[in-house]
Design an enzyme around this catalytic site. Structure first.
Site, PDB file in Angstrom:
ATOM      1  CB  SER A   1       4.269  -1.823  12.388  1.00 15.41           C
ATOM      2  OG  SER A   1       4.175  -0.391  12.832  1.00 15.41           O
TER       3      SER A   1
ATOM      4  N   GLY B   1       1.960   2.848  10.699  1.00 19.02           N
ATOM      5  CA  GLY B   1       3.150   3.040  11.087  1.00 19.02           C
ATOM      6  C   GLY B   1       3.742   3.403  12.178  1.00 19.02           C
TER       7      GLY B   1
ATOM      8  CG  ASN C   1      -1.696   1.311   1.777  1.00 15.21           C
ATOM      9  OD1 ASN C   1      -2.009   1.749   0.152  1.00 15.21           O
ATOM     10  ND2 ASN C   1      -1.847   1.454   2.738  1.00 15.21           N
ATOM     11  CD1 TRP C   2       3.469   1.602  -2.501  1.00 17.93           C
ATOM     12  CD2 TRP C   2       3.849   1.765  -4.614  1.00 17.93           C
ATOM     13  NE1 TRP C   2       5.363   0.052  -3.177  1.00 17.93           N
ATOM     14  CE2 TRP C   2       4.372   0.138  -3.920  1.00 17.93           C
ATOM     15  CE3 TRP C   2       3.459   1.956  -6.245  1.00 17.93           C
ATOM     16  CZ2 TRP C   2       5.180   0.002  -5.404  1.00 17.93           C
ATOM     17  CZ3 TRP C   2       4.182   1.513  -6.960  1.00 17.93           C
ATOM     18  CH2 TRP C   2       5.325   0.005  -6.572  1.00 17.93           C
ATOM     19  CE  LYS C   3      -0.751   3.541   4.392  1.00 13.81           C
ATOM     20  NZ  LYS C   3      -0.365   4.062   6.021  1.00 13.81           N
TER      21      LYS C   3
ATOM     22  N   GLY D   1       2.888  -1.098   4.577  1.00 15.01           N
ATOM     23  CA  GLY D   1       2.543   0.452   3.946  1.00 15.01           C
ATOM     24  C   GLY D   1       3.927   1.365   3.890  1.00 15.01           C
ATOM     25  N   GLY D   2       4.237   1.496   5.045  1.00 20.52           N
ATOM     26  CA  GLY D   2       6.031   2.015   4.678  1.00 20.52           C
ATOM     27  C   GLY D   2       7.004   1.034   3.863  1.00 20.52           C
TER      28      GLY D   2
ATOM     29  CD  GLU E   1      -3.568  -2.326   7.381  1.00 24.69           C
ATOM     30  OE1 GLU E   1      -2.372  -2.326   6.789  1.00 24.69           O
ATOM     31  OE2 GLU E   1      -4.246  -1.187   7.299  1.00 24.69           O
TER      32      GLU E   1
ATOM     33  CG  HIS F   1      -5.572   1.969   5.282  1.00 28.06           C
ATOM     34  ND1 HIS F   1      -5.875   3.150   5.756  1.00 28.06           N
ATOM     35  CD2 HIS F   1      -4.931   1.285   5.174  1.00 28.06           C
ATOM     36  CE1 HIS F   1      -4.552   3.189   6.335  1.00 28.06           C
ATOM     37  NE2 HIS F   1      -4.077   1.523   5.812  1.00 28.06           N
TER      38      HIS F   1
HETATM   39  P1  PGA Z   1       2.865   0.224   7.815  1.00 29.17           P
HETATM   40  O1  PGA Z   1       0.948   0.810   6.753  1.00 29.17           O
HETATM   41  O2  PGA Z   1       3.379  -0.940   7.339  1.00 29.17           O
HETATM   42  O3  PGA Z   1       3.056   1.633   7.053  1.00 29.17           O
HETATM   43  O4  PGA Z   1       2.371   0.226   9.517  1.00 29.17           O
HETATM   44  C1  PGA Z   1      -0.201   0.030   6.599  1.00 29.17           C
HETATM   45  C2  PGA Z   1      -1.166   0.173   5.922  1.00 29.17           C
HETATM   46  O5  PGA Z   1      -1.801   1.604   6.761  1.00 29.17           O
HETATM   47  O6  PGA Z   1      -1.813  -0.098   5.298  1.00 29.17           O
END
Ligand code: PGA
Length: 271
Positions: free
Chosen positions: A223, A190, A9-11, A250-251, A184, A106
């Site tokens: 995370s 994050g 998920n590159w947001k 995500g990150g 999640e 999300h």
């Molecule tokens: P994260 O984000 O891996 O940076 O914690 C996950 C997400 O929000 O899908």
């Protein structure tokens, strides 16, 4: 049960040009590492979720140059409305041929106004378009006991799927359409403090229990990185219930090598 999924998920972190370059690097590294068949029995399917404006260029790059890798594309959201006079909406039916799945609900979309009702309608539209809905659910309080967290998350799942049922998509049809649930926890996103595999399994059991015996794949997200990815897969693999079916990242998914490390960790059981 479908194959495990690793969803990147590159947001809204990258420009469309950067997303295309990231997708190209990922495909090249996958080739270098010999991961040319993500669709083997135990190997996960890799799914890239670029921004709305990156969907078309990323999907066309993958289709044009890396079709043999079977890397899929997902949208990060879709509209609660169908085709029609809805200015600015990203309608699920228009994603056909570009994305294979859609992330829905999300926590960052919920914070921006998504409700159980809109999430249910988004799920129904995604399924009707032949896209796999990836429903995100998550609890808000890290300090809560597992016994309190599970009903909070299962409640979100039940309300969203009840709304989808009211829109013509009862749970059994959604499961047949490939419904996936991503657990999640809000506090884990994050934050570099993931939930424990045991907590994620408790939530997966709760969701599967609420699913009346239907096989509902549950992913974990929050995370996840290359250092901890294996623990999710190893600790839950082979469990009679509560097993996780993949990860939503995500990150850490912004770094192509780290993303492929996560795919590798999910592919190879530690002995
Ligand atoms: P994260 O984000 O891996 O940076 O914690 C996950 C997400 O929000 O899908």
């Amino acid at each position: 049960m479908q194959q495990p999924l690793i969803i990147a998920n590159w947001k809204a972190n990258l420009s469309p040009g950067e997303e295309v370059e990231r997708a190209r690097s990922i495909a090249q590294i996958a080739l270098e590492r010999g991961l040319s068949a993500f669709n083997g029995i135990d190997t996960p399917t890799l799914v890239l979720a670029p921004s709305a404006v990156g969907l078309v260029p990323v999907a066309s790059l993958l289709q044009r140059e890396y079709g043999n890798l079977a890397i899929e594309v997902a949208a990060q959201d879709c509209s609660a409305e169908g085709i029609g006079a809805h200015t600015g909406e990203l309608v699920a039916a228009n994603l056909v041929g570009i994305a294979a799945s859609v992330i829905i609900g999300h926590s960052e979309r919920r914070a921006a106004g998504d409700t159980d009702s809109s999430i249910g309608r988004k799920i129904a539209h995604a399924a009707a378009a032949g896209l796999r809905p990836i429903l995100c659910v998550g609890d808000a309080t890290q300090s809560a006991a597992t016994e309190a967290r599970v009903p909070e998350v299962v409640g979100q799942f039940e309300r969203a799927t009840a709304q989808a049922a009211a829109a013509g998509w009862p749970l059994d049809r959604l499961v047949a359409a490939g419904l996936v649930v991503a657990y999640e926890p809000l506090w884990a996103i994050g934050s570099h403090t993931p939930a424990t595999p045991m907590d994620a399994m408790a939530v997966a059991r709760g969701i599967q229990g609420a699913g009346n015996g239907l096989a509902i794949p549950v992913l974990y997200g929050g995370s996840v990185d290359a250092g901890n990815a294996a623990s999710w897969c190893d600790e839950t693999r082979g469990q009679a219930d509560g097993a996780l079916s993949g990860l939503l990242v995500g990150g850490a998914s912004l770094d192509p090598r780290e993303l492929l490390d996560i795919v590798g960790a999910a592919t190879m059981p530690r002995r």
